[in-house]
Design a protein around this motif. Structure first.
Motif, PDB file in Angstrom:
ATOM      1  N   PHE A 137      50.829  75.346 109.823  1.00  0.00           N
ATOM      2  CA  PHE A 137      49.834  75.057 108.602  1.00  0.00           C
ATOM      3  C   PHE A 137      49.698  76.303 107.752  1.00  0.00           C
ATOM      4  N   LEU A 138      49.658  77.463 108.725  1.00  0.00           N
ATOM      5  CA  LEU A 138      48.483  78.451 107.047  1.00  0.00           C
ATOM      6  C   LEU A 138      49.761  79.161 106.894  1.00  0.00           C
TER       7      LEU A 138
ATOM      8  N   ASN B 132      39.792  75.246 112.112  1.00  0.00           N
ATOM      9  CA  ASN B 132      40.968  74.306 111.747  1.00  0.00           C
ATOM     10  C   ASN B 132      41.982  74.729 112.507  1.00  0.00           C
ATOM     11  N   CYS B 133      42.143  74.926 113.480  1.00  0.00           N
ATOM     12  CA  CYS B 133      42.694  74.372 114.369  1.00  0.00           C
ATOM     13  C   CYS B 133      43.168  72.823 114.750  1.00  0.00           C
ATOM     14  N   GLU B 134      42.042  71.738 114.569  1.00  0.00           N
ATOM     15  CA  GLU B 134      41.243  70.662 114.560  1.00  0.00           C
ATOM     16  C   GLU B 134      41.992  69.826 113.163  1.00  0.00           C
TER      17      GLU B 134
ATOM     18  N   ALA C 291      44.765  71.030 111.012  1.00  0.00           N
ATOM     19  CA  ALA C 291      46.438  71.447 111.484  1.00  0.00           C
ATOM     20  C   ALA C 291      46.567  69.987 111.926  1.00  0.00           C
ATOM     21  N   GLU C 292      45.976  69.529 113.024  1.00  0.00           N
ATOM     22  CA  GLU C 292      46.378  69.030 114.141  1.00  0.00           C
ATOM     23  C   GLU C 292      46.721  67.636 113.499  1.00  0.00           C
TER      24      GLU C 292
ATOM     25  N   ASN D 203      52.114  73.390 114.907  1.00  0.00           N
ATOM     26  CA  ASN D 203      52.389  74.784 115.072  1.00  0.00           C
ATOM     27  C   ASN D 203      51.339  74.198 113.774  1.00  0.00           C
ATOM     28  N   TYR D 204      50.621  75.530 114.410  1.00  0.00           N
ATOM     29  CA  TYR D 204      49.163  76.497 113.497  1.00  0.00           C
ATOM     30  C   TYR D 204      49.898  77.162 112.638  1.00  0.00           C
ATOM     31  N   SER D 205      50.486  78.444 112.963  1.00  0.00           N
ATOM     32  CA  SER D 205      50.818  78.796 111.742  1.00  0.00           C
ATOM     33  C   SER D 205      51.819  78.734 111.096  1.00  0.00           C
TER      34      SER D 205
ATOM     35  N   TYR E  87      49.994  68.704 112.015  1.00  0.00           N
ATOM     36  CA  TYR E  87      50.933  69.856 111.987  1.00  0.00           C
ATOM     37  C   TYR E  87      50.613  70.831 113.235  1.00  0.00           C
TER      38      TYR E  87
END
Length: 513
Positions: free
Chosen positions: A493-494, A478-480, A482-483, A489-491, A487
């Motif tokens: 994105f969420l 998920n963090c990949e 988002a980037e 900032n992952y937060s 984004y």
């Protein structure tokens, strides 16, 4: 044509016979009266003014020839005479010939002979009438030529001055004046023809052709008579027949001599300019009413700047306000009409040129639409002139707004394409404005208007849509994801993901498995 005939005879039977045996109507005559001697005949001729008098010669009190001599000695009105006499009155016939009387009937009157003689008299009267008409026309036209020379201040030859009857004509009236008449080109010929017919019976009124689409009426009058009223009636009738149409009429300042009529024309020209500030075309302005109201020639230049500025800003209400403000200023200051027309012409050209440069459209059609070349010599009130300017400005703003809409539609498509290509980057409205050379605030408003969605929302929609696609492949964390979609900032994105899908990325993946 029917002529009037007076019958004179001291024998009642002879009078009755002339009325019954001769078909006067068929021969072109109408019996206007009868009498029994020359003295009564003189009175009847003066009252009835007949064209023909048929008279017996040998009558009591005053015979026929004495009556004819008395009439010709005292009066200038030309009357035709025919004498009636018996064979025994041959001496009378000889005297009649000396008086120049060529028409003679013998008693008892034979109907056929009388009718032939009367037919000949009718032909003579017709010919004389035509000759008088031609002479009157020639005299009228000659007088008009001389008056026009006076009006245009052309020098007259010595022979013209000596031969022309202007001085004689001038002294027949105490005062002379001039009505100046101007009209639109499309109605001028008809108007002039109407004026000619109204002036035809007036001996002291002359129509003078002037510059294009204008003519003058020169008229003479005597104080304390109805002469001046007759000129007013002619003008009133013109106004009545052409009510509501663009017609200007003004009267100059009267002069005591026809030879000074040029000054009347000049004062009429000064007066007619004031009709520019009237609201009704059916008014006549008199020089005596405006002589102490001078025009001014300096105006507020900011009035023009306000109108042109409103065009450039595409602000219709501001343009309307500027035009109304200019109208009030022109009226209050009483700016010379020629100056106002030049201002309006200049503004029209500036507006049309601005539209042409912006839209790249031919200017000729607009020039013709607003009749700009015709304004200088036109018959227009201030309100009508500024209405033309108002329409031109309003329609130009509409054209410019449509062009702006068309161009903005094209630029929005380019901007949307750019956003779709670069939404994964750190893209901001400021950076987007720099790319397309647009103010960020205007750009944001434009995108909202065309897309129905703000810039930031559009970027988040594109990012989350791609994130959903990547989640479905289940190959990246998920963090990949988002980037990858933009984004840092992952937060963040969420937050945007849950806002659009109503669930977290993990929940979305579990639902898909």
């Amino acid at each position: 044509m029917t002529y009037k005939v007076l019958l004179i005879d001291d024998e009642p039977g002879a009078l009755e016979g002339m009325q019954l045996w001769i078909d006067w109507n068929k021969l072109g005559f109408e019996v206007c009266g009868t009498c029994s001697n020359g003295l009564e005949g003189l009175q009847q001729i003066q009252e009835q003014l007949p064209d023909l008098v048929v008279t017996d010669v040998n009558m009591p009190i005053m015979d026929g020839l004495e009556m004819i001599a008395a009439w010709r000695q005292r009066h200038s009105k030309k009357v035709s005479f025919m004498i009636v006499s018996g064979y025994s009155d041959f001496e009378y016939a000889q005297r009649a010939m000396r008086y120049g009387i060529n028409h003679y009937l013998l008693k008892p009157i034979i109907q056929e002979e009388a009718e032939m003689e009367i037919e000949g008299i009718h032909r003579e009267l017709m010919q004389e009438g035509e000759k008088q008409s031609f002479d009157q026309i020639a005299t009228y036209e000659e007088t008009v030529v001389w008056i026009k020379e006076l009006l245009t201040e052309q020098s007259m030859s010595k022979d013209s001055v000596l031969s022309m009857p202007l001085i004689t004509l001038s002294v027949k009236r105490e005062k002379w004046n001039f009505y100046l008449v101007q009209a639109d080109a499309f109605m001028f010929a008809e108007l002039r023809e109407t004026a000619v017919s109204l002036l035809a019976p007036e001996p002291f009124m002359f129509l003078i052709d002037l510059e294009e689409n204008s003519f003058g009426i020169v008229y003479g009058y005597t104080i304390e008579t109805v002469d001046e009223d007759r000129a007013c009636l002619v003008i009133d009738e013109l106004m009545r027949r052409y009510a509501g149409r663009r017609l200007f009429v003004a009267a100059g300042m009267e002069e005591s001599s026809l030879l000074s009529i040029g000054r009347c024309l000049q004062t009429a020209k000064q007066a007619i300019a004031y009709l520019f500030y009237k609201s009704d075309y059916n008014e006549v302005v008199y020089y005596s009413d405006i002589r102490d109201k001078p025009f001014h020639y300096h105006y507020d230049i900011h009035l023009m700047d306000g109108m042109l500025g409103a065009i450039e800003l595409l602000h219709k209400s501001s343009f309307q306000e500027a035009v109304h403000s200019a109208a009030s200023s022109f009226r209050e200051t009483l700016i010379a009409p020629d100056i106002v027309k030049k201002i309006v012409i200049h503004l029209l050209y500036r507006i049309i040129e601005y539209v042409r440069e912006t839209i790249d459209t031919p200017a000729e059609a607009m020039l013709g639409k607003y009749s700009i070349p015709e304004i200088s010599g036109s018959v227009l009130h201030l309100n009508d002139l500024l209405s033309r300017l108002l329409v031109c400005g309003e329609e130009s703003i509409e054209l410019l707004l449509k062009e702006q809409t068309r161009k903005s539609q094209g630029i929005v498509q380019k901007i949307n394409g750019y956003i779709q290509e670069h939404f994964r980057e750190n893209l901001t409205i400021k950076k987007l404005g720099e790319v397309f050379y647009l103010n960020p605030v205007y750009l944001g408003q434009l995108l909202m208007k065309k897309n129905g969605l703000g810039f930031n929302e559009s970027v988040h929609d594109l990012r989350i849509a791609e994130a959903v696609s990547l989640l479905e492949h289940n190959k990246l964390k998920n963090c990949e994801i988002a980037e990858r979609v933009g984004y840092s900032n992952y937060s963040h994105f969420l937050k945007e993901f849950e806002k659009r899908l109503g669930m977290s990325p993990n929940k979305y993946k579990s639902n898909k498995l």
